[in-house]
Each structure stands twice: as structure tokens, then as C-alpha cells.
Design an enzyme around this catalytic site. Structure first.
Site, PDB file in Angstrom:
ATOM      1  N   ASP A 205      -1.736   5.799  -6.595  1.00 16.30           N
ATOM      2  CA  ASP A 205      -2.067   4.946  -5.455  1.00 16.30           C
ATOM      3  C   ASP A 205      -2.146   3.488  -5.885  1.00 16.30           C
ATOM      4  O   ASP A 205      -2.733   3.168  -6.917  1.00 16.30           O
ATOM      5  CB  ASP A 205      -3.409   5.411  -4.864  1.00 16.30           C
ATOM      6  CG  ASP A 205      -3.830   4.584  -3.656  1.00 16.30           C
ATOM      7  OD1 ASP A 205      -2.942   4.215  -2.859  1.00 16.30           O
ATOM      8  OD2 ASP A 205      -5.034   4.304  -3.514  1.00 16.30           O
TER       9      ASP A 205
ATOM     10  N   ASP B  99       0.820  -1.204   0.000  1.00 20.63           N
ATOM     11  CA  ASP B  99       0.000   0.000   0.000  1.00 20.63           C
ATOM     12  C   ASP B  99       0.859   1.261   0.000  1.00 20.63           C
ATOM     13  O   ASP B  99       1.457   1.610   1.007  1.00 20.63           O
ATOM     14  CB  ASP B  99      -0.930  -0.021   1.218  1.00 20.63           C
ATOM     15  CG  ASP B  99      -1.959   1.085   1.161  1.00 20.63           C
ATOM     16  OD1 ASP B  99      -1.785   2.031   0.368  1.00 20.63           O
ATOM     17  OD2 ASP B  99      -2.933   1.018   1.919  1.00 20.63           O
TER      18      ASP B  99
END
Ligand SMILES: *[C@@H]1O[C@H](CO)[C@@H](O)[C@H](O)[C@H]1NC(C)=O
Ligand SMILES: *[C@@H]1O[C@H](CO)[C@@H](O)[C@H](O)[C@H]1NC(C)=O
Ligand SMILES: *[C@@H]1O[C@H](CO)[C@@H](O)[C@H](O)[C@H]1NC(C)=O
Length: 434
Positions: free
Chosen positions: A315, A117
Site C-alpha cells: 500500500d 493511492d
């Protein structure tokens, strides 16, 4: 529920199609990670050990939709905040993993498939005795290198409102209906063949109201306890990844750590730091092309704004790209225009779908210094059974303070994305890691 129904039919088709005959056990060997290079798996890949066992995909798809939305809210809410805590503990975990890597923790090593992440700062592991976690748990008592962190230790100062239980740095946090209890801990972790001693992570002891990534999360953000910050001398804040398609049958993606073996020649765009959200990887998106046509998008819609946090981030955890409403409308309208009189339909959250085969021009993100042209697989989601393809992007949730454009993981699949933080740049190049 009813609204989502057509969408999970779509997923059902896409996924069941891709699973046909692919998951032969002998194709699912888990190759050893090479030096400084970790294999990256898509969590829904046929070989993924974390793939939902049930043949029915509905539950997983509903969950993906909900969690993508929750993630957007997480990213935008942080941007809108006036002051940012060094570690937004509880919020970092309300998300499903999309890409996972194998990480070994403790001595002797215990193995976990942790979610990758780029927008989280810390690492998290579900620990023995955890209430509300899955069945794969880290057992600190079996590790000779495990250390608790005391409440008065400097590491504990990064935690917002620690609760000192027997002078251990623990915390209980609530966010929305979600409660997280964890203890700040340290142990050796091994990435590929590199042992990293005294790695600080949150040992989760309680999780209620939302599911945490089943085998933990490895934060690659820019904050104080991210992988980058904790491995400065080893990896020099440099990494790249290639995310395989969710259709991939193998563990074929890679996460390369450190400056060695990174691409030598590629196009770069400037990496920006937004004080409103210092962990995120902001870039300057200047415009969008459909085919060779530059869309008419007012510059302020895309503009980077350090005062209110607006801008564009890359992202790894969001699945579908979100654009501020006027930018999304411009893309959508141009695709619709190109499709002329072809009959348009919608499917779940996607509002621009046509019968396959459809012929649309490429979409190009015009970043400062770099144009990235997406392949159709990066922006069209195909349903094989209903023969429909949808534009796989949508509008960002409205936020009067600051709208965030998010370049999400479907749009990054089969590209090498190189985060070169010391040189303040991000490189993107096509790479087939299928
Ligand atoms: C799988 O799905 C079926 C039907 O949706 C359900 O009855 C069953 O309990 C599920 N199995 C598991 C292991 O979740
Ligand atoms: C935090 O959670 C733990 C475990 O659930 C509990 O024992 C403890 O009392 C809680 N502390 C506070 C301050 O709520
Ligand atoms: C990107 O494309 C635009 C329009 O086609 C062009 O004017 C610009 O020079 C390109 N930028 C780069 C860095 O190649």
C-alpha cells in the site's frame, strides 16, 4: 494526547532537522514531468507546496497518526465486509496524502497535486463551491471539455445509491461521522504529457467531519474507475513508482506509467487478487528474517485467505508497516534480543526504541519468489535531538475475521516497486530516488 506527546517530539526533531537549510527557493523548482513519468513528491518534503506552513509540526503529526490508524481501519473493514460495493466512495477519502503527483485537469488545464493511492479505485477533486474543501478547487465552468454524467448513464451504475439531482449522477454518503457529497463527472486529465479524454472522477461538493486530500486523490487501485481501468489502452495496467524519503529535499521520486521504460531485470513475486477486496494489491508474504535468522511465525498468521480477506497488501498510503500481532511480536522480540542489555524505551506508538547509534541487522521480507531486504532507513525512525531510534512498524489492529499485513510506504522508500498486472506480478528493487 498525552500518549502521543513523545512521538511528536520525535517527529519534530526528525523533521526540523531535515528542514534545516534545505528549502532554498532555487532548489524547489518544479521540473516538467517527462513523457509517461511523473515526479512524485513527499507531502512533507521541504519543497512541497502542501507542506504545513506552520513551523510547529505537532498538528501534522497528530493528524498523521490518526489518519494512518483510520486508513488501517478502512482497509481492514473493507476486507471484513461480506460484499463489496464497486466504489466505496466516502471511505476512500478519509486519509491524508503522503505522496503527491501533478495532474492537469480540464481545457485549458488546471493543475492539482493529487495524492497517489494504490488502494483507492477512483479519482476525486474538490470542485468549485465545495463546502468543507480547501482553497484549491477545480472550476468545471472554466473547462470546455467538462461533462456531467446523467443519472441514467452507464457510468452512474457503479455508484451505490446515487441521488439524482436534475438527472445528474450525484451522491451523498455518510461513513462514521463523515459526509461526502459529490457529482460523478468527466473531463480530460493530463498525466505528464498524455491527455486522457473523458476521465471519470468524483467532483466533491461537500465534505464534513474529516479532511479530504487538499487537491484531490488519484486512485491506482484495480477497481472500475481507477487510473488503470480508465487508461487500459494507453498504459496497459502497468506502472511503477519510486517513493522518495520524507527527508528528501527535492521532487525526486517518480511514477512511470505503461510498459515502456520499466525495469527489465528485477525480482518478482506473484500478484494475488483477493475477492474480498479486489482493489488491493495482495502478495504472498511467506516469512520474515532478521539478519539471517528466519523468524518463527506460524504460517497461518501470514497466509493469504480469499475466504476472509486475510493476507498481505502493498500500500502506498499507509506510512508504517503493520503486521499481524504474532508476526510483529516475532520481529520486535528478535530486535530486542539482538540489542541485549541496551536500555529500551518507547515513543508514542512505537514500543522498541534505543539510544542511537544502534546496530541492528537487516530485516528481510520473504515473499513468494523474492526476498526483499530493507535498509535501516526503511525500518528505523531516528530522532536527532533525543538520539533515539525506533523500530518503525507496529501490530495490525486486532480483527477476529481477518488480519491484514500492510507493507507501508516508509518501508518502500527508495525502492522501485513495479506493478505488472498483465503478468500478475510485482517487482521490487532498490533504487535511490532519495
Ligand atoms: C502556528 O502555530 C502557533 C502555535 O502552535 C499558532 O499559535 C498559530 O496560530 C499557528 N499558525 C497557523 C497559520 O496555523
Ligand atoms: C445531498 O447534498 C446536497 C448538497 O449538500 C443537498 O442539496 C441534497 O439535498 C442532499 N441530498 C440528499 C438526498 O440528502
Ligand atoms: C529467501 O531466503 C531464504 C532463506 O535465506 C532462502 O531459503 C530462499 O531461497 C530465498 N528465496 C529467494 C527467492 O531467493
Amino acid at each position: 494526547m498525552m500518549k502521543l506527546f513523545p512521538l511528536f517530539i520525535l517527529f519534530l526533531q526528525v523533521l526540523s532537522f531535515t528542514h534545516l537549510g534545505l528549502a532554498q527557493p532555487n532548489q524547489c523548482g518544479q521540473p516538467e514531468d517527462k513523457a509517461r513519468t511523473l515526479k512524485v513528491f513527499h507531502v512533507s518534503s521541504p519543497c512541497s507546496p502542501l507542506k504545513p506552513k506552520n513551523k510547529s509540526w505537532e498538528e501534522g503529526v497528530i493528524q498523521t497518526m490518526i489518519e494512518d490508524k483510520a486508513r488501517l481501519q478502512y482497509l481492514t473493514s473493507l476486507v471484513a465486509r461480506k460484499s463489496v460495493a464497486p466504489l466505496a466512495w466516502a471511505r476512500q477519502l478519509i486519509q491524508s496524502p503522503t505522496y503527491i503527483v501533478r495532474v492537469k485537469v480540464g481545457t485549458p488545464p488546471q493543475s492539482f497535486l493529487m495524492a497517489l493511492d494504490t488502494s483507492s479505485d477512483a479519482a476525486w477533486l474538490p470542485c468549485s463551491g465545495c463546502v468543507g474543501c480547501g482553497s484549491t478547487l477545480f472550476a468545471p465552468q472554466k473547462s470546455t471539455t467538462f461533462k456531467d454524467i446523467a443519472c441514467d448513464a452507464p457510468q452512474c451504475h457503479q455508484v451505490t445509491n446515487p441521488t439524482c439531482t436534475l438527472n445528474l449522477c450525484t451522491f451523498n454518503q455518510t461513513y462514521g461521522g463523515y459526509t461526502l457529497g459529490a457529482a460523478l463527472s468527466q473531463d480530460t486529465i493530463a498525466l505528464a504529457q498524455d491527455p486522457i479524454p473523458n476521465y471519470v472522477f468524483g467532483c466533491i461538493q461537500k465534505s464534513t467531519g474529516a479532511s479530504v486530500p487538499p487537491q484531490g486523490l488519484l486512485g491506482l487501485g484495480r477497481g472500475p474507475y481507477s487510473l488503470l481501468s480508465q487508461t487500459q489502452s494507453l498504459y496497459r495496467s502497468t506502472f511503477s513508482y519510486c517513493l522518495p524519503s520524507f527527508r528528501s529535499s527535492k521532487f525526486s521520486g517518480s511514477l512511470r506509467l505503461g510498459p515502456v521504460a520499466q525495469p527489465k531485470k528485477m525480482h518478482y513475486t506473484r500478484l494475488l487478487m483477493n475477492p474480498r477486496r479486489p482493489s488491493l494489491y495482495y502478495v504472498n508474504l511467506l516469512g520474515i528474517k532478521v539478519g539471517s535468522k528466519i523468524l518463527n511465525i506460524p504460517p497461518e498468521v501470514l497466509a493469504f485467505n480469499p475466504t476472509n480477506g486475510a493476507g498481505t497488501v502493498i500500500d502506498s498510503g499507509t506510512v508504517y508497516t503493520r503486521l499481524a500481532q504474532p508476526a510483529y511480536n516475532a520481529v520486535r522480540d528478535e530486535i530486542r534480543h539482538r540489542m541485549g542489555k541496551a536500555k529500551m524505551t518507547s515513543l508514542g506508538g512505537f514500543d522498541t526504541c534505543y539510544s542511537d547509534p544502534i546496530k541492528v541487522p537487516s530485516i528481510t521480507f520473504m515473499f513468494e519468489g523474492m526476498n526483499t531486504t530493507l535498509a535501516p532507513e526503511n525500518f528505523l525512525l531516528h530522532s536527532t535531538a533525543t538520539s533515539i531510534a525506533c523500530l518503525a512498524m507496529s501490530a495490525s489492529p486486532d480483527n477476529p475475521n481477518s488480519v491484514l499485513n500492510v507493507i507501508a510506504n516508509m518501508q518502500q522508500q527508495n525502492h522501485r516497486v513495479f506493478f505488472d498486472i498483465p503478468n500478475n506480478r510485482i517487482g521490487i528493487a532498490r533504487e535511490n530516488c532519495t
